[in-house]
Structures are given as C-alpha cells and as structure tokens.
Design a protein around this motif. Sequence first.
Motif, PDB file in Angstrom:
ATOM      1  N   LEU A   6       0.856  -1.194   0.000  1.00 36.81           N
ATOM      2  CA  LEU A   6       0.000   0.000   0.000  1.00 36.81           C
ATOM      3  C   LEU A   6       0.886   1.236   0.000  1.00 36.81           C
ATOM      4  O   LEU A   6       1.742   1.384   0.876  1.00 36.81           O
ATOM      5  CB  LEU A   6      -0.888  -0.002   1.250  1.00 36.81           C
ATOM      6  CG  LEU A   6      -1.669   1.290   1.539  1.00 36.81           C
ATOM      7  CD1 LEU A   6      -2.710   1.575   0.456  1.00 36.81           C
ATOM      8  CD2 LEU A   6      -2.352   1.199   2.922  1.00 36.81           C
ATOM      9  N   GLN A   7       0.672   2.127  -0.977  1.00 37.99           N
ATOM     10  CA  GLN A   7       1.430   3.385  -0.949  1.00 37.99           C
ATOM     11  C   GLN A   7       0.587   4.497  -0.332  1.00 37.99           C
ATOM     12  O   GLN A   7      -0.548   4.750  -0.757  1.00 37.99           O
ATOM     13  CB  GLN A   7       1.877   3.839  -2.335  1.00 37.99           C
ATOM     14  CG  GLN A   7       2.827   5.037  -2.181  1.00 37.99           C
ATOM     15  CD  GLN A   7       3.216   5.716  -3.470  1.00 37.99           C
ATOM     16  OE1 GLN A   7       2.376   6.165  -4.226  1.00 37.99           O
ATOM     17  NE2 GLN A   7       4.522   5.780  -3.707  1.00 37.99           N
ATOM     18  N   LEU A   8       1.172   5.162   0.656  1.00 39.25           N
ATOM     19  CA  LEU A   8       0.492   6.258   1.343  1.00 39.25           C
ATOM     20  C   LEU A   8       1.095   7.594   0.934  1.00 39.25           C
ATOM     21  O   LEU A   8       2.300   7.718   0.705  1.00 39.25           O
ATOM     22  CB  LEU A   8       0.640   6.095   2.861  1.00 39.25           C
ATOM     23  CG  LEU A   8      -0.063   4.892   3.488  1.00 39.25           C
ATOM     24  CD1 LEU A   8       0.276   4.815   4.977  1.00 39.25           C
ATOM     25  CD2 LEU A   8      -1.582   4.966   3.291  1.00 39.25           C
ATOM     26  N   ILE A  60      15.776   0.371  -7.941  1.00 43.39           N
ATOM     27  CA  ILE A  60      15.895   1.460  -8.921  1.00 43.39           C
ATOM     28  C   ILE A  60      14.629   1.555  -9.753  1.00 43.39           C
ATOM     29  O   ILE A  60      13.991   0.531 -10.038  1.00 43.39           O
ATOM     30  CB  ILE A  60      17.138   1.245  -9.819  1.00 43.39           C
ATOM     31  CG1 ILE A  60      17.588   2.555 -10.457  1.00 43.39           C
ATOM     32  CG2 ILE A  60      16.894   0.188 -10.884  1.00 43.39           C
ATOM     33  CD1 ILE A  60      19.010   2.510 -11.005  1.00 43.39           C
ATOM     34  N   ASN A  61      14.252   2.773 -10.109  1.00 42.34           N
ATOM     35  CA  ASN A  61      13.041   3.006 -10.910  1.00 42.34           C
ATOM     36  C   ASN A  61      13.296   4.164 -11.879  1.00 42.34           C
ATOM     37  O   ASN A  61      14.076   5.064 -11.588  1.00 42.34           O
ATOM     38  CB  ASN A  61      11.865   3.334  -9.970  1.00 42.34           C
ATOM     39  CG  ASN A  61      10.669   3.915 -10.714  1.00 42.34           C
ATOM     40  OD1 ASN A  61      10.307   5.077 -10.541  1.00 42.34           O
ATOM     41  ND2 ASN A  61      10.040   3.103 -11.544  1.00 42.34           N
ATOM     42  N   GLY A  62      12.594   4.120 -13.001  1.00 42.81           N
ATOM     43  CA  GLY A  62      12.628   5.234 -13.942  1.00 42.81           C
ATOM     44  C   GLY A  62      13.188   4.839 -15.300  1.00 42.81           C
ATOM     45  O   GLY A  62      14.372   4.517 -15.401  1.00 42.81           O
ATOM     46  N   GLY A  63      12.329   4.830 -16.303  1.00 42.77           N
ATOM     47  CA  GLY A  63      12.776   4.648 -17.680  1.00 42.77           C
ATOM     48  C   GLY A  63      13.289   3.264 -18.021  1.00 42.77           C
ATOM     49  O   GLY A  63      13.929   3.101 -19.065  1.00 42.77           O
ATOM     50  N   VAL A  64      13.034   2.279 -17.210  1.00 49.21           N
ATOM     51  CA  VAL A  64      13.502   0.922 -17.534  1.00 49.21           C
ATOM     52  C   VAL A  64      12.511   0.332 -18.539  1.00 49.21           C
ATOM     53  O   VAL A  64      11.331   0.172 -18.235  1.00 49.21           O
ATOM     54  CB  VAL A  64      13.602   0.030 -16.273  1.00 49.21           C
ATOM     55  CG1 VAL A  64      14.154  -1.345 -16.641  1.00 49.21           C
ATOM     56  CG2 VAL A  64      14.471   0.698 -15.208  1.00 49.21           C
ATOM     57  N   GLY A  80       7.323   0.940 -14.234  1.00 52.17           N
ATOM     58  CA  GLY A  80       6.033   1.616 -14.228  1.00 52.17           C
ATOM     59  C   GLY A  80       5.353   1.503 -15.571  1.00 52.17           C
ATOM     60  O   GLY A  80       4.661   0.534 -15.867  1.00 52.17           O
ATOM     61  N   ARG A  81       5.617   2.492 -16.435  1.00 47.38           N
ATOM     62  CA  ARG A  81       4.901   2.547 -17.711  1.00 47.38           C
ATOM     63  C   ARG A  81       5.138   1.331 -18.594  1.00 47.38           C
ATOM     64  O   ARG A  81       4.213   0.864 -19.263  1.00 47.38           O
ATOM     65  CB  ARG A  81       5.283   3.848 -18.437  1.00 47.38           C
ATOM     66  CG  ARG A  81       4.698   5.063 -17.759  1.00 47.38           C
ATOM     67  CD  ARG A  81       5.384   6.336 -18.156  1.00 47.38           C
ATOM     68  NE  ARG A  81       6.743   6.430 -17.616  1.00 47.38           N
ATOM     69  CZ  ARG A  81       7.514   7.494 -17.715  1.00 47.38           C
ATOM     70  NH1 ARG A  81       7.069   8.559 -18.354  1.00 47.38           N
ATOM     71  NH2 ARG A  81       8.713   7.493 -17.174  1.00 47.38           N
ATOM     72  N   ALA A  82       6.363   0.809 -18.612  1.00 43.12           N
ATOM     73  CA  ALA A  82       6.632  -0.340 -19.487  1.00 43.12           C
ATOM     74  C   ALA A  82       5.811  -1.554 -19.062  1.00 43.12           C
ATOM     75  O   ALA A  82       5.409  -2.371 -19.894  1.00 43.12           O
ATOM     76  CB  ALA A  82       8.126  -0.680 -19.472  1.00 43.12           C
TER      77      ALA A  82
HETATM   78  C1  LIG Z   1      -0.121   7.391 -14.693  1.00 47.63           C
HETATM   79  C2  LIG Z   1       0.953   7.421 -13.630  1.00 47.63           C
HETATM   80  C3  LIG Z   1       0.593   7.579 -12.305  1.00 47.63           C
HETATM   81  C4  LIG Z   1       1.574   7.587 -11.298  1.00 47.63           C
HETATM   82  N1  LIG Z   1       1.196   7.640  -9.985  1.00 47.63           N
HETATM   83  C5  LIG Z   1       2.133   7.484  -9.009  1.00 47.63           C
HETATM   84  C6  LIG Z   1       1.764   7.342  -7.638  1.00 47.63           C
HETATM   85  O1  LIG Z   1       0.581   7.322  -7.279  1.00 47.63           O
HETATM   86  N2  LIG Z   1       2.760   7.217  -6.713  1.00 47.63           N
HETATM   87  C7  LIG Z   1       4.086   7.204  -7.071  1.00 47.63           C
HETATM   88  O2  LIG Z   1       4.958   7.072  -6.210  1.00 47.63           O
HETATM   89  N3  LIG Z   1       4.456   7.333  -8.356  1.00 47.63           N
HETATM   90  C8  LIG Z   1       3.512   7.442  -9.331  1.00 47.63           C
HETATM   91  N4  LIG Z   1       3.900   7.473 -10.637  1.00 47.63           N
HETATM   92  C9  LIG Z   1       5.336   7.380 -10.962  1.00 47.63           C
HETATM   93  C10 LIG Z   1       5.744   5.914 -11.170  1.00 47.63           C
HETATM   94  O3  LIG Z   1       5.557   5.167  -9.992  1.00 47.63           O
HETATM   95  C11 LIG Z   1       7.217   5.823 -11.603  1.00 47.63           C
HETATM   96  O4  LIG Z   1       8.023   6.336 -10.568  1.00 47.63           O
HETATM   97  C12 LIG Z   1       7.503   6.604 -12.887  1.00 47.63           C
HETATM   98  O5  LIG Z   1       6.505   6.372 -13.864  1.00 47.63           O
HETATM   99  C13 LIG Z   1       8.883   6.249 -13.448  1.00 47.63           C
HETATM  100  O6  LIG Z   1       8.955   4.872 -13.758  1.00 47.63           O
HETATM  101  P1  LIG Z   1       8.766   4.320 -15.284  1.00 47.63           P
HETATM  102  O7  LIG Z   1       9.702   5.136 -16.153  1.00 47.63           O
HETATM  103  O8  LIG Z   1       9.125   2.868 -15.215  1.00 47.63           O
HETATM  104  O9  LIG Z   1       7.327   4.561 -15.675  1.00 47.63           O
HETATM  105  C14 LIG Z   1       2.935   7.477 -11.643  1.00 47.63           C
HETATM  106  C15 LIG Z   1       3.287   7.325 -12.983  1.00 47.63           C
HETATM  107  C16 LIG Z   1       2.321   7.280 -13.979  1.00 47.63           C
HETATM  108  C17 LIG Z   1       2.728   7.078 -15.432  1.00 47.63           C
END
Ligand SMILES: Cc1cc2nc3c(=O)[nH]c(=O)nc-3n(C[C@H](O)[C@H](O)[C@H](O)COP(=O)(O)O)c2cc1C
Length: 331
Positions: A64-66, A205-209, A228-230
């Motif tokens: 759960l993310q708060l 790690i997160n972002g752009g993978v 995330g998006r991928a």
């Molecule tokens: C539609 C959308 C909603 C997001 N909502 C959240 C969120 O609620 N909490 C959070 O920490 N990050 C949120 N993010 C960011 C993602 O968790 C992630 O950090 C970000 O997309 C980079 O990862 P990616 O390049 O693999 O997508 C959201 C991203 C997207 C695209």
Amino acid sequence: MKSQDYRFSVAPMMDWTDRHCRVFHRHLTGRALLYTEMVTTGAVIHGDRQRLLGFDASEHPVALQLGGSDPRDLAEAARIGEGFGYDEINLNVGCPSDRVQNGRFGACLMAEPELVARCVAAMKAAVAVPVTVKCRIGIDEQDPEVALDAIARGVVAAGCDALIVHARKAWLNGLSPKENRDIPPLDYDRVYRLKRAMPDVPIIINGGVPGIDEAKAHLQHVDGVMLGRAAYQDPWRLLSVDSEIFGEAAPHATMQDAFEAMMPYIEAQLARGTRLHAITRHFVGAFHAVPGARAFRRHLAEQGVKPGAGLEVLRDAIAHVGARAPAEAAA
Ligand SMILES: Cc1cc2nc3c(=O)[nH]c(=O)nc-3n(C[C@H](O)[C@H](O)[C@H](O)COP(=O)(O)O)c2cc1C
C-alpha cells in the motif's frame, strides 16, 4: 517478520494500478511485488476504506502506498493498511503534482529529510510489516549527492526496510507531473552509488527501464527494479518476469491462458456491479506483435464500454487474436 523479495516490482500509478489491474498483473507474474495507487492518509482515515483499500487475496504480495506528512496520521493509516492485509506500507516522497505539494507531501518532502524520518519512525512503530520509501534523487536546485544521502540516511536510521529511488529529480516549478517523469535526466549511477554506500539496505531502482533485459542488467548493481509505464502499457512483458528474474515458471504460459484463468474473477466482479470496461481498460496493451492485436483492442474499446457488456465481449475480443503468444516470444 517475513522479508520481502524486492527483485522486481510494478510501480504505484494513480488511476492505473487499481485492484483490477493488479489482479491482471498477478496472472502474468506470480513473483512481482505489486503496489497500489497512492492513497492519502486523509482518505484512509476518513474515507470509504473498503472501496479505497479492499483488494483480492490473489494480489499478494501487494504494498500500500500512502501519501502524507503527518507522523501520527501516517502511523494510523499504516495500521489500517496492515489490518487490511497489505504486505508492505510505502511512503510517497516522489510525486510532484500541485495537489500533492499543497498537502505538503510527495516530492516536496525531499527538502524535509528530518520530517520524513519522523514519519517513517512513526509508521515503523505502528506496524510489523515492512515500511519503505519511494523518493527521487532530489528536487529543484538540490544537489543529488547531498539530498539523496540525507533522505536515505534519515529513513534508514528510522527503520525503513527498503528504498525505491526514481532516478531523476523532480522539478516542482514549471513542469507537469507527466513532464516530471520524462524531462529531468535519468541518473542511474547516482542510485548505484547509493547502493554501494548502503550495502545492507535493499535499494530498488526506478525510472525509464524499458523491459526485462534492462531490468536484469540493473540487478547487477542494485537489489531490485521497479517498472512503471513499461509494465502497464506492455503487460505482455510481465509474462517473462518469473522465468527471467526469479528462475521459476510463470503462472500461465500465454496471455490467452492468463485471460482464461481470470474469467471467474471478472464474472464475480460483474455480478457485484463492476462494469466490464473498469477491468478490460487495463488490457489494451496485452498483445504485442501478434496478428489480431489491433482488432482485440478495437473490439474492447467499442463493445466493452457498452452498458451491460459481459464476458462474451472479452471472449470475442480474444478470438480476434490469431497466433497464441508464448511467453518466450513475448520477451
Ligand atoms: C499514470 C501514472 C501515475 C503515477 N502515480 C504514481 C503514484 O501514485 N505514486 C508514485 O509514487 N508514483 C507514481 N507514478 C510514478 C511511477 O511510480 C514511476 O516512478 C515513474 O513512472 C517512473 O517509472 P517508469 O519510467 O518505469 O514509468 C505514476 C506514474 C504514472 C505514469
């Protein structure tokens, strides 16, 4: 306390990673750690908890993310989340939207490492499940060398069990949340350095993978990778996570098999009044490079939104897909 396997996770995403999406993802990977959308402490404490926090037993492990910045409220919300059965409670220190900044939480907390540490300490004291933090490498004019260290050291001293780092800054003035996911440059090396400085703390790690191969490459440097998006836009990638990352068989060999296994869940949801589209909207990217993928999408888009649309709409959409897509081809 059961320790979490952080090697692969699907990111928290507002409006995207709702409970139906997570059940779908769970049919594609048995091992990925799944995250909810961010829920604010105010919503958890005062809102309709069943609607906001209810989830299906099949989703485990699920975190759960708060969103919040008041230690007492976060402790209370964490306790409620643990009571619902979540396997981890995560604090959002990365979201840059205006709404979030006005509430004094999300990415702007990067400027308040002592407050974030107090929040984590309060959450840790309230629950037995792991407490984690998802942050950026910095905001605005901050020096990431200093800012990330300050957040990381503070929360780890407060008991934080793992740190997820979106490897770019958030620029709080002038960029939209969407731009803040693309424009500030990625700096994976900064996250690798954090891992070397904190060898005992799980660093994700997160972002752009973009895919599973790249995720595996990151695992040479850090403990886990969050997509995330991928993962959301191309869910077929998740079919190879269990074999490629965990060396185990996936729950289902093909996307078609996963959909078939999901039918009873969808049927039960429809019987409770959930609209088909609320579930199938997450399936848009299910098929990739497979004949009929476009007809599948079009059928769902046109028929799935009609009032009273039932399981046959999904079955008919799947029937448009010619070849069965094996997990290996999907990788
Ligand atoms: C539609 C959308 C909603 C997001 N909502 C959240 C969120 O609620 N909490 C959070 O920490 N990050 C949120 N993010 C960011 C993602 O968790 C992630 O950090 C970000 O997309 C980079 O990862 P990616 O390049 O693999 O997508 C959201 C991203 C997207 C695209």
